[in-house]
Design an enzyme around this catalytic site. Structure first.
Site, PDB file in Angstrom:
ATOM      1  N   ASP A   1       0.818  -1.202   0.000  1.00 21.01           N
ATOM      2  CA  ASP A   1       0.000   0.000   0.000  1.00 21.01           C
ATOM      3  C   ASP A   1       0.858   1.260   0.000  1.00 21.01           C
ATOM      4  OD1 ASP A   1      -2.549  -0.946  -0.186  1.00 21.01           O
ATOM      5  OD2 ASP A   1      -3.037  -0.775   1.946  1.00 21.01           O
TER       6      ASP A   1
ATOM      7  N   MET B   1      -9.574   9.531   7.675  1.00 22.21           N
ATOM      8  CA  MET B   1      -9.916  10.096   6.365  1.00 22.21           C
ATOM      9  C   MET B   1     -10.985  11.177   6.471  1.00 22.21           C
ATOM     10  SD  MET B   1      -9.903   6.438   4.302  1.00 22.21           S
ATOM     11  CE  MET B   1     -10.691   5.569   5.681  1.00 22.21           C
TER      12      MET B   1
ATOM     13  N   LYS C   1      -3.095   3.098  -2.496  1.00 19.47           N
ATOM     14  CA  LYS C   1      -4.469   3.553  -2.356  1.00 19.47           C
ATOM     15  C   LYS C   1      -4.472   4.661  -1.315  1.00 19.47           C
ATOM     16  CE  LYS C   1      -7.901   0.707  -2.686  1.00 19.47           C
ATOM     17  NZ  LYS C   1      -8.256   0.932  -4.090  1.00 19.47           N
TER      18      LYS C   1
END
Length: 263
Positions: free
Chosen positions: A44, A183, A66
């Protein structure tokens, strides 16, 4: 014949490994051993180079980054790559930031591979929401301040209405919960407005960017000033937002908030 959940002979192996928040010293021994055994690693974007360096020299490193808000490798393509590598007999490690099962989409990958008859091992990692507050000397739960903690994403899946922040705020207030929002920086204004329907504007908040890394920094503020302080400080992703009385010690500086580089 139903091949679901039937391990195939001659195939390789697949392990989902939590790389933690970035500091290589926060890897578990089990994670380190898995990385060192791998012949192929699907890595990742948020996994640090220092952790990838633990792989054996001839291991194949495949970057499948990602990151929220950026162009990224489609999840279905990642799963196809993993399946193909296992079918070719490789020792596959899917190296994911934080913990594979906390906003890492590890559940989707496990389901996909198991449907193809491939068993998957999972090794936990320290999730960023825990590492971030610990690095500031702050607990997530405290008998006087928080009876529990909620890990929640601030980034809804396309087409999904997302979190009911108003209901969550009311629950957090009545149950005395710490909120750890992943996020959430890009949507901080909306999140702030919705949480203010159930939580006081004076509720302490910390925002921590790049948890555990040399580049870590944070702001201590209040819920009422959250969006404005994110904007003026320049704090950006990847960050976690921690809302609750457990960060009250940090929020003593809220009258004069500033970006602070953590030791």
């Amino acid at each position: 014949m139903n091949h679901h959940n039937i391990p195939r002979t001659g195939y390789g192996t697949c392990t989902l490994v939590g790389a933690g928040p970035g500091d290589p010293e926060l890897l578990t021994l089990k994670a380190l051993k898995a990385i060192q055994r791998a012949t192929v690693l699907f890595v990742d974007d948020l996994v640090s180079d220092e952790i990838v360096a633990f792989a054996q020299p001839d291991a194949r490193i495949v970057l499948v980054g990602k990151r929220g808000g950026c162009q990224s490798t489609p999840q279905s393509f990642i799963e196809k790559l993993m399946l193909t590598a296992v079918q070719e007999g490789e020792t596959v490690v899917r190296l994911k930031g934080g913990d594979p099962f906390i906003f890492g989409r590890g559940g989707e990958e496990v389901e996909h591979l198991r449907e193809a008859g491939i068993e998957v091992a999972v090794i936990n990692g320290i999730t960023a929401g825990l590492a971030a507050v610990t690095s500031l000397g702050v607990p997530l739960t405290h008998r006087q301040h928080a009876h529990g903690v909620v890990f929640i994403t601030g980034h809804a899946k396309p087409g999904d209405s997302g979190t009911d922040w108003r209901a969550l705020a009311a629950t957090a207030y009545s149950a005395r919960l710490t909120l750890v929002i992943y996020m959430g920086v890009s949507g901080a204004g909306h999140i702030q407005d919705e949480l203010l329907t159930g939580l006081p504007a004076s509720t302490p908040v910390a925002v921590i960017q790049n948890a555990s890394l040399a580049t870590q920094r944070h702001i201590a503020t209040t819920l009422g000033a959250l969006a404005e302080q994110i904007k003026t400080s320049g704090i950006a992703s990847p960050s976690v937002i921690v809302v609750g009385d457990v960060v009250s010690g940090l929020a003593q500086a809220a009258a004069h908030p500033e970006v602070r580089h953590s030791a």
